[in-house]
Design a protein around this motif. Sequence first.
Motif, PDB file in Angstrom:
ATOM      1  N   VAL A   1       2.677   6.510  -5.518  1.00 24.65           N
ATOM      2  CA  VAL A   1       2.302   6.719  -7.061  1.00 24.65           C
ATOM      3  C   VAL A   1       1.242   7.733  -6.954  1.00 24.65           C
ATOM      4  O   VAL A   1       0.920   8.405  -7.879  1.00 24.65           O
ATOM      5  CB  VAL A   1       1.452   5.221  -7.601  1.00 24.65           C
ATOM      6  CG1 VAL A   1       1.022   5.539  -9.047  1.00 24.65           C
ATOM      7  CG2 VAL A   1       2.817   4.065  -7.716  1.00 24.65           C
ATOM      8  N   LEU A   2       0.531   7.656  -5.772  1.00 19.61           N
ATOM      9  CA  LEU A   2      -0.673   8.452  -5.925  1.00 19.61           C
ATOM     10  C   LEU A   2      -0.156  10.324  -5.493  1.00 19.61           C
ATOM     11  O   LEU A   2      -0.874  11.251  -5.726  1.00 19.61           O
ATOM     12  CB  LEU A   2      -1.771   8.517  -4.719  1.00 19.61           C
ATOM     13  CG  LEU A   2      -2.499   7.165  -4.684  1.00 19.61           C
ATOM     14  CD1 LEU A   2      -3.143   6.750  -3.650  1.00 19.61           C
ATOM     15  CD2 LEU A   2      -3.613   7.678  -5.980  1.00 19.61           C
TER      16      LEU A   2
ATOM     17  N   SER B   1      -7.057  -0.249   4.207  1.00 23.07           N
ATOM     18  CA  SER B   1      -5.828  -1.141   4.502  1.00 23.07           C
ATOM     19  C   SER B   1      -5.696  -1.560   5.503  1.00 23.07           C
ATOM     20  O   SER B   1      -4.600  -2.590   6.018  1.00 23.07           O
ATOM     21  CB  SER B   1      -4.684  -0.072   3.707  1.00 23.07           C
ATOM     22  OG  SER B   1      -4.215   0.575   4.759  1.00 23.07           O
TER      23      SER B   1
ATOM     24  N   VAL C   1      -6.661  -0.030  -5.361  1.00 21.36           N
ATOM     25  CA  VAL C   1      -5.996   0.903  -5.235  1.00 21.36           C
ATOM     26  C   VAL C   1      -5.150   1.213  -6.603  1.00 21.36           C
ATOM     27  O   VAL C   1      -4.766   2.425  -6.846  1.00 21.36           O
ATOM     28  CB  VAL C   1      -5.129   0.770  -4.006  1.00 21.36           C
ATOM     29  CG1 VAL C   1      -4.085   2.043  -3.804  1.00 21.36           C
ATOM     30  CG2 VAL C   1      -5.969   0.653  -2.806  1.00 21.36           C
ATOM     31  N   LYS C   2      -4.419  -0.075  -6.991  1.00 23.97           N
ATOM     32  CA  LYS C   2      -3.526   0.375  -8.348  1.00 23.97           C
ATOM     33  C   LYS C   2      -4.416   0.987  -9.495  1.00 23.97           C
ATOM     34  O   LYS C   2      -4.061   1.746 -10.332  1.00 23.97           O
ATOM     35  CB  LYS C   2      -2.954  -1.056  -8.445  1.00 23.97           C
ATOM     36  CG  LYS C   2      -1.880  -1.446  -7.785  1.00 23.97           C
ATOM     37  CD  LYS C   2      -1.561  -2.833  -8.479  1.00 23.97           C
ATOM     38  CE  LYS C   2      -0.359  -3.482  -7.468  1.00 23.97           C
ATOM     39  NZ  LYS C   2       0.131  -4.614  -7.801  1.00 23.97           N
TER      40      LYS C   2
ATOM     41  N   SER D   1      -4.502   4.604  -8.739  1.00 26.57           N
ATOM     42  CA  SER D   1      -3.521   5.295  -8.931  1.00 26.57           C
ATOM     43  C   SER D   1      -3.271   5.536 -10.600  1.00 26.57           C
ATOM     44  O   SER D   1      -2.896   6.644 -10.806  1.00 26.57           O
ATOM     45  CB  SER D   1      -2.220   4.484  -8.317  1.00 26.57           C
ATOM     46  OG  SER D   1      -2.435   4.270  -7.021  1.00 26.57           O
ATOM     47  N   ARG D   2      -3.508   4.546 -11.339  1.00 29.61           N
ATOM     48  CA  ARG D   2      -3.478   4.461 -12.778  1.00 29.61           C
ATOM     49  C   ARG D   2      -4.513   5.652 -13.530  1.00 29.61           C
ATOM     50  O   ARG D   2      -4.107   6.437 -14.144  1.00 29.61           O
ATOM     51  CB  ARG D   2      -3.705   3.311 -13.378  1.00 29.61           C
ATOM     52  CG  ARG D   2      -2.384   2.042 -13.240  1.00 29.61           C
ATOM     53  CD  ARG D   2      -2.583   1.070 -14.101  1.00 29.61           C
ATOM     54  NE  ARG D   2      -4.052   0.414 -14.087  1.00 29.61           N
ATOM     55  CZ  ARG D   2      -4.189  -0.684 -13.349  1.00 29.61           C
ATOM     56  NH1 ARG D   2      -3.297  -1.030 -12.433  1.00 29.61           N
ATOM     57  NH2 ARG D   2      -5.351  -1.132 -13.354  1.00 29.61           N
TER      58      ARG D   2
ATOM     59  N   GLU E   1       3.620   1.550  -1.352  1.00 30.68           N
ATOM     60  CA  GLU E   1       4.130   1.885  -2.968  1.00 30.68           C
ATOM     61  C   GLU E   1       3.109   2.487  -3.676  1.00 30.68           C
ATOM     62  O   GLU E   1       3.379   3.470  -4.474  1.00 30.68           O
ATOM     63  CB  GLU E   1       4.366   0.381  -3.457  1.00 30.68           C
ATOM     64  CG  GLU E   1       4.889   0.649  -4.828  1.00 30.68           C
ATOM     65  CD  GLU E   1       6.072   1.485  -5.055  1.00 30.68           C
ATOM     66  OE1 GLU E   1       6.287   2.204  -6.182  1.00 30.68           O
ATOM     67  OE2 GLU E   1       6.955   1.369  -4.152  1.00 30.68           O
ATOM     68  N   GLN E   2       1.905   2.106  -3.322  1.00 28.89           N
ATOM     69  CA  GLN E   2       0.640   2.934  -4.133  1.00 28.89           C
ATOM     70  C   GLN E   2       0.541   4.078  -3.611  1.00 28.89           C
ATOM     71  O   GLN E   2       0.154   5.307  -4.358  1.00 28.89           O
ATOM     72  CB  GLN E   2      -0.615   2.107  -3.931  1.00 28.89           C
ATOM     73  CG  GLN E   2      -0.595   0.800  -4.684  1.00 28.89           C
ATOM     74  CD  GLN E   2      -0.178   0.905  -6.165  1.00 28.89           C
ATOM     75  OE1 GLN E   2      -0.868   1.585  -6.838  1.00 28.89           O
ATOM     76  NE2 GLN E   2       0.853  -0.004  -6.386  1.00 28.89           N
TER      77      GLN E   2
ATOM     78  N   LEU F   1      -5.687  -4.594  -3.091  1.00 23.85           N
ATOM     79  CA  LEU F   1      -4.636  -3.527  -3.748  1.00 23.85           C
ATOM     80  C   LEU F   1      -4.729  -3.468  -5.092  1.00 23.85           C
ATOM     81  O   LEU F   1      -4.295  -2.627  -5.691  1.00 23.85           O
ATOM     82  CB  LEU F   1      -3.101  -4.507  -3.462  1.00 23.85           C
ATOM     83  CG  LEU F   1      -2.014  -3.694  -3.828  1.00 23.85           C
ATOM     84  CD1 LEU F   1      -1.701  -2.565  -2.952  1.00 23.85           C
ATOM     85  CD2 LEU F   1      -0.783  -4.852  -3.835  1.00 23.85           C
ATOM     86  N   ASP F   2      -5.366  -4.395  -5.855  1.00 25.82           N
ATOM     87  CA  ASP F   2      -5.749  -4.065  -7.231  1.00 25.82           C
ATOM     88  C   ASP F   2      -6.630  -2.920  -7.306  1.00 25.82           C
ATOM     89  O   ASP F   2      -6.329  -2.027  -8.328  1.00 25.82           O
ATOM     90  CB  ASP F   2      -6.424  -5.357  -7.849  1.00 25.82           C
ATOM     91  CG  ASP F   2      -5.515  -6.355  -8.018  1.00 25.82           C
ATOM     92  OD1 ASP F   2      -4.179  -6.037  -8.040  1.00 25.82           O
ATOM     93  OD2 ASP F   2      -5.884  -7.485  -8.167  1.00 25.82           O
TER      94      ASP F   2
ATOM     95  N   TYR G   1       0.783  -1.390   0.082  1.00 24.57           N
ATOM     96  CA  TYR G   1      -0.061   0.008  -0.035  1.00 24.57           C
ATOM     97  C   TYR G   1       0.872   1.440   0.154  1.00 24.57           C
ATOM     98  O   TYR G   1       0.502   2.227  -0.625  1.00 24.57           O
ATOM     99  CB  TYR G   1      -0.886  -0.083   1.173  1.00 24.57           C
ATOM    100  CG  TYR G   1      -1.842   1.225   1.323  1.00 24.57           C
ATOM    101  CD1 TYR G   1      -2.671   1.278   0.322  1.00 24.57           C
ATOM    102  CD2 TYR G   1      -1.598   2.155   2.242  1.00 24.57           C
ATOM    103  CE1 TYR G   1      -3.501   2.598   0.269  1.00 24.57           C
ATOM    104  CE2 TYR G   1      -2.380   3.700   2.273  1.00 24.57           C
ATOM    105  CZ  TYR G   1      -3.076   3.434   1.260  1.00 24.57           C
ATOM    106  OH  TYR G   1      -3.960   4.741   1.691  1.00 24.57           O
TER     107      TYR G   1
END
Length: 732
Positions: free
Chosen positions: A349-350, A383, A401-402, A405-406, A345-346, A398-399, A343
């Motif tokens: 990215v955010l 989380s 959240v990914k 982020s994308r 790591e995401q 997690l998917d 998390y």
Amino acid sequence: MAKMLPRRFGVADDPTALQPTLNDCLGTMLEQAQPLMAEVVQGLVRGAAPVGPQSVAAFQQPAIKQAIAVLEAQAAAVQACYEKELTRIAREGGGKEQGQTEVLRYEDLQLFGDDELDQSIEVARAQQEVSFAVDDVLPTVDALVSTLLGWRTIQPGLNPLRPEVFVRALQSTLAEHVPDAQARETLIAPSAGLLGAQLRRLYRELSDWLLSSGVEPAVPVGGKLQQGGGAQGAQASGSMAKTLLTLDRLRKLLAGDFDGPAGKAEFLHTVPASMALLQELKQVDALVKRLEQRPKPAPAASAQPAAAHEAAPGLRLGHQLGDEVLRLMFETLAKDERLLPGYKEQLRVLQPAVQKLAQKDSRFFSDRAHPARQLLDRVTQRSLAFKSADEEGWKRFLDSVKYASRWLAESKVVDADTFGELLEHLQGVWGEQDQTVRQRREDAARALQHAEQRNLLAQRLAAEFAQAADGLEVAPFVVDFLKGSWSQVVAEAQLSCTDGSDDPFGYRALVDDLIWSVQKSTSQRRRAHRLAQMVPALVAKLREGLQRIAYPVELSEHFFDGLGALHAAVLQGAQEDARRRAAELESEPRPAGAEEAGEPWLADSEVQESGWLGDESLLPQELAAAGIPFDDPVLPHEPVPAGAADLRTGTWAELVVEGQWTRVQLTWASPHGTLFMFTSLAGTAHSMSRRTLERLRSQGSLRVVADRPVVDDALDQVAKAALKNSLEGGGE
């Protein structure tokens, strides 16, 4: 010191017989209150002397000299006031007034008035002085007092003699005897310094006394007692003073004092957040230096459009500070050990999308309801449901959240609406995943709420039934039955009735018949005749009522045995034999119902549906036998295992379930605060009474992970630290 603590030297055959209690410790320390304050006043008087080695220049001002003179003239009253305040705060555990003197939370900081700010700064200054003085002796005191409190591990926050208790008493005393705020502001730090020096001696004497009396110090969480030291304390103090100085400069920068009118920042309402985060991470110096040395934009020509000035290479201070605050905020979250690496790591990215938004929308800092703040809060809190990446549901979370982020990274427009739409999408996805779980949780909550209503009504009925039997010769086991099992039967009947009747099945009216049937009577023959007609229907009705609520047969058979013996003896004309048999039954051990153990009673179906944890839940020795550690390094240490009142729905915790720590969330609390339900993300419910919850917390088998949003909590802590340490002798 005017007085010395009594010490016991030598070796005794039974040292524990001479060990002081917590009350002895408190009483002995409180006896030092007046001598402590006398030393403080005398120190101030010496400082007010025109000449001398201890003369203080600041004390030569007329208003300050006058205030010190008043303290000296009223020395007896000042000492008595200090003793009274110290006694009151210490006897209350040292924590009852903490909410009045601590800094308000981050979202409330903008509402601070001057008086509240001054009060907080006064306490902060005094606390720093005293903490520095007692740095090397306080850990031992905490360890010894924790033992007297009954703890095996050190609980600094529970120490009723911790430094802040003495500081609050000092503040209250000066507030009463030095009404002038400016004079009090000048005197608070020197007074605390004098207090700290004397308190250090007192702490050392207290430790020597307790150790020589055979008191064993509690052990810290890490297993090794960390002693403070002068050098260490000096380093911390110097760092704090330096930070406070730069915070003062940062405040001026935020107010635009180092720029022209055109340099006024538009982030002024975010000052508390900026100061707080920079203070927390000890990285304010570099930022201030960069901001002070940044290239000054050339004065704009009168014909130059405002937009051109906005696009100049040098961003305005508000934007620069906002970027830095966001960077530090994300670094703080990245260091939070409660969050899993995937998390974190995401979050990285955010971060660019959040920074892009904040440059255009400063409400992110000041408005908790801002969609971007809400997105960070909701995702971060969800989380916390996972302790490891191996748990079921983690990959799916997690998917999601990914995806978010994308989606933000690819969006051409990033504003509040963008974050709002994304949050709505995520909540929709989670809602579909949680639909079954939510239904199970709602069913369990309904069962618990019904159980609470029945138990509360049963308590009122029990009082009525006891009053009905008062003054009559009724066997105690019959009264216990009426107050316990039968009150539940009548309560359930009333709750299930939809036509408004208060006795739909006649269970309440049966109480009078039952009481009559077990009394003595002067007309034995008439009584026996009526009793012979009544007993079969009476007993059948009693059994019917108990079956209606699925009351365990084994908990009621003892009652029916005693009742049958009483009735049989009356019908056979052996009244005394009946009384003797009833007495024998009363003395025999019998199964204890939940109500007898002080717990609310739940039917088996309610127990199963709500995952009920009764009074037989795991004990500490059982946890130790199962090899379950009490101190998890991932969890913040919970210094005060408080009761249930301070827990709010949404709190994440860890609970021992079948010998394993399980991550759960408090999802429901009954309206009257008697029943509580925790659920895991998988939907498994674990409910309990208030009494069980408090016992589990006190024994360490239920531990709080996060009792409020992680983002808000971080902002609160740094805001408190920044305000508490501000204006500590800072200045250009």
